[in-house]
Design an enzyme around this catalytic site. Structure first.
Site, mmCIF file in Angstrom:
data_model
loop_
_atom_site.group_PDB
_atom_site.id
_atom_site.type_symbol
_atom_site.label_atom_id
_atom_site.label_comp_id
_atom_site.label_asym_id
_atom_site.label_seq_id
_atom_site.Cartn_x
_atom_site.Cartn_y
_atom_site.Cartn_z
ATOM 1 N N GLY A 50 0.722 -1.233 -0.078
ATOM 2 C CA GLY A 50 0.003 -0.013 0.014
ATOM 3 C C GLY A 50 0.749 1.382 0.147
ATOM 4 N N ASN B 190 -6.191 -3.168 -2.077
ATOM 5 C CA ASN B 190 -6.196 -1.557 -2.415
ATOM 6 C C ASN B 190 -4.773 -1.315 -2.852
ATOM 7 O OD1 ASN B 190 -7.698 0.875 -2.536
ATOM 8 N ND2 ASN B 190 -6.646 1.594 -0.749
ATOM 9 N N ASP C 222 -4.130 -12.939 2.746
ATOM 10 C CA ASP C 222 -5.051 -12.038 3.506
ATOM 11 C C ASP C 222 -4.633 -12.474 5.013
ATOM 12 O OD1 ASP C 222 -7.371 -11.334 5.105
ATOM 13 O OD2 ASP C 222 -8.352 -11.209 3.153
ATOM 14 N N PHE D 258 0.354 -2.449 8.650
ATOM 15 C CA PHE D 258 -0.525 -1.499 8.092
ATOM 16 C C PHE D 258 -1.926 -1.908 7.460
ATOM 17 C CE2 PHE D 258 4.137 -0.240 7.070
ATOM 18 C CZ PHE D 258 4.024 1.081 7.590
ATOM 19 N N SER E 57 -4.303 6.135 13.827
ATOM 20 C CA SER E 57 -4.476 7.498 13.123
ATOM 21 C C SER E 57 -5.088 8.599 14.136
ATOM 22 C CB SER E 57 -5.679 7.178 12.283
ATOM 23 O OG SER E 57 -6.048 8.259 11.630
ATOM 24 N N ALA E 58 -4.801 9.977 13.641
ATOM 25 C CA ALA E 58 -5.184 11.135 14.272
ATOM 26 C C ALA E 58 -6.794 10.726 14.465
ATOM 27 C CB ALA E 58 -5.040 12.340 13.502
ATOM 28 N N TYR F 196 -14.767 3.604 10.493
ATOM 29 C CA TYR F 196 -13.266 3.287 10.716
ATOM 30 C C TYR F 196 -12.533 3.862 11.877
ATOM 31 C CZ TYR F 196 -8.609 4.785 9.224
ATOM 32 O OH TYR F 196 -7.228 4.930 9.076
ATOM 33 N N LYS G 270 -10.157 1.614 14.577
ATOM 34 C CA LYS G 270 -8.466 2.109 14.820
ATOM 35 C C LYS G 270 -8.540 2.150 16.616
ATOM 36 C CE LYS G 270 -6.266 2.362 11.246
ATOM 37 N NZ LYS G 270 -5.296 1.477 10.828
ATOM 38 N N ARG H 285 -17.853 19.038 4.699
ATOM 39 C CA ARG H 285 -18.111 17.756 4.556
ATOM 40 C C ARG H 285 -18.467 17.259 5.918
ATOM 41 N NH1 ARG H 285 -13.030 14.308 2.781
ATOM 42 N NH2 ARG H 285 -12.101 14.981 4.786
ATOM 43 N N GLY I 35 -18.561 15.714 9.377
ATOM 44 C CA GLY I 35 -17.599 15.106 10.235
ATOM 45 C C GLY I 35 -16.240 15.921 10.325
#
Ligand code: NAD
Ligand code: UD1
Length: 345
Positions: A10, A35, A58, A79, A123-124, A147, A151, A290, A292
């Site tokens: 990725g 992806n 996977d 990741f 992630s932030a 999502y 996390k 947008r 959120g």
């Protein structure tokens, strides 16, 4: 060290593989290419002049994982995940299954293989709508979409797992906004379909794939009214993973670190920097906010600076120049019809 990199084909994984190979580590990648393209891995080898082992598989499949752990692993960099906020609202179960299920399967395989060091892509997004910026690691955590919730849950599962095994070391890396590309222009960000995120959208406008950028709101309480974020060059981020692997080797327990520059840029500032770097106009229109989005999100990176001995060194101009170098050399990204074995330039 022998390192297993999940999701290594990725965007961030491929850049990190370059940094790891250049530091002399042996790298195995497991990726199901849901992806990404195996061409990225061929180009990682081209950049570094070193080879890596690729297991197309996977992380939810124990047999694929067993294959990946074969030959011994000293530490895992994790990741592999689905990352589109909008899609996670439409298909939350797919996100829970892939991200949380995948992480549980990975920890089980690590236990079986006797591997006790893990570096995790957080992630932030785990800060939700922060009360104040720049955000510190001890700020309240709160997910605002499925999502983000994966996390947050994965961070908590890893913490619990670490607490149960005193020899285990986990480093949770909370990325702010990774952008840019390797300076060679051989690897970079290649989103499928319409990009969700600002930098790849701007790059696709510059190269003529999209007509104009939509700026989501110019009425935020920021200097020019557009949203402010902490953009971070992906090669700085890649280097942080190298540091985190070394840190995990010496520090059992579980710790979280913000990875950002600590400096915010507005959408309009980024557009202007990109126009300068590319010499291309970026037509835009102002649209509604947008859902959120927050007005401003920047990192307090002092903990990573001190403990990981890591500092981001690339500025916004280098980020835009490298993003443009990648996009202009690969206007359509990677072509996805070639396998790892058959690719040649
Ligand atoms: P990416 O989609 O380019 O890379 C993720 C890789 O994981 C892909 O190659 C995909 O094929 C693979 N993958 C997904 N599920 C898998 C599975 N079940 N088994 C094997 N492989 C699987 O995304 P990225 O931008 O490189 O992000 C990497 C990590 O960093 C993700 O965990 C993401 O949530 C996190 N992150 C990214 C950003 C960002 O802005 N890019 C910000 C914060 C956190
Ligand atoms: C994204 C992710 C978030 C992740 C974070 C850090 C989404 C919806 N959110 O958020 O989960 O934690 O990156 O990697 O993907 N913008 C536009 N027009 C566009 C795209 C974006 O104006 O076409 C604006 C946004 O309103 C925002 C800024 O650009 O102000 C950055 O947006 P984006 O790149 O999507 O990052 P985040 O919103 O920080």
């Amino acid at each position: 060290m022998k390192l297993l990199v999940t999701g290594g084909a990725g965007y961030i994984g491929s850049h990190t593989c370059v940094a790891l190979l250049e530091a002399g580590h042996d790298v195995t990648v497991i990726d199901n290419l849901c992806n990404s393209s195996a061409i990225a891995l061929q180009r990682v080898q081209e950049i570094t002049g070193r080879s890596l082992r690729f297991v197309e598989g996977d992380i939810r499949n124990p047999e694929h994982l067993a294959d990946a752990f074969e030959g011994g692993v000293d530490a895992v960099i994790h990741f592999a995940a689905l990352k589109a906020v909008g899609k996670s609202c439409e298909q939350p179960l797919a996100y829970f299954d892939n991200n949380i299920g995948g992480t549980i399967a990975l920890m089980q395989a690590m236990e079986q293989a006797g591997v006790s060091r893990l570096v995790f892509s957080s992630s932030a997004t785990v800060y939700g709508q922060p009360e104040k910026v720049p955000v510190r690691e001890d700020a309240p955590l709160n997910a605002t979409n499925p999502y983000g919730r994966t996390k947050l849950v994965m961070e908590q599962l890893i913490q619990d797992w670490c607490a149960s095994r005193p020899e285990t070391a986990a480093v949770l890396l909370r990325y702010f906004n990774p952008v840019g590309a390797h300076p060679s222009g051989l690897i970079g960000e290649d989103p499928r379909g319409e990009p969700d995120n600002l930098m790849p959208y701007v790059a696709q406008v510059a190269v003529g794939r999209r007509e104009r950028l939509r700026i989501y709101g110019d009425d935020y309480p920021t200097p020019d009214g557009t949203g402010v974020r902490d953009y971070l060059h992906v090669m700085d981020l890649a280097r942080a993973h190298r540091k985190a692997v070394d840190y995990a080797a010496a520090h059992p327990g579980c710790e979280a670190f913000n990875l950002g520059t600590g400096r915010g840029y507005s959408v309009l500032e980024l557009v202007q920097a990109f126009e300068q770097a590319s010499g291309k106009p970026i037509p835009y229109e102002i649209s509604t906010r947008r859902a959120g989005d927050v007005a401003e999100l920047t990192a307090e990176p002092a903990l990573a600076n001190a403990k990981l001995r890591w500092v981001a060194t690339h500025d916004i101009h280098a980020m835009c120049a490298d993003a443009w170098n990648w996009q202009s050399k690969n206007p359509n990204g990677y072509s996805r019809d070639m396998s790892f074995n058959t690719y040649s330039r």
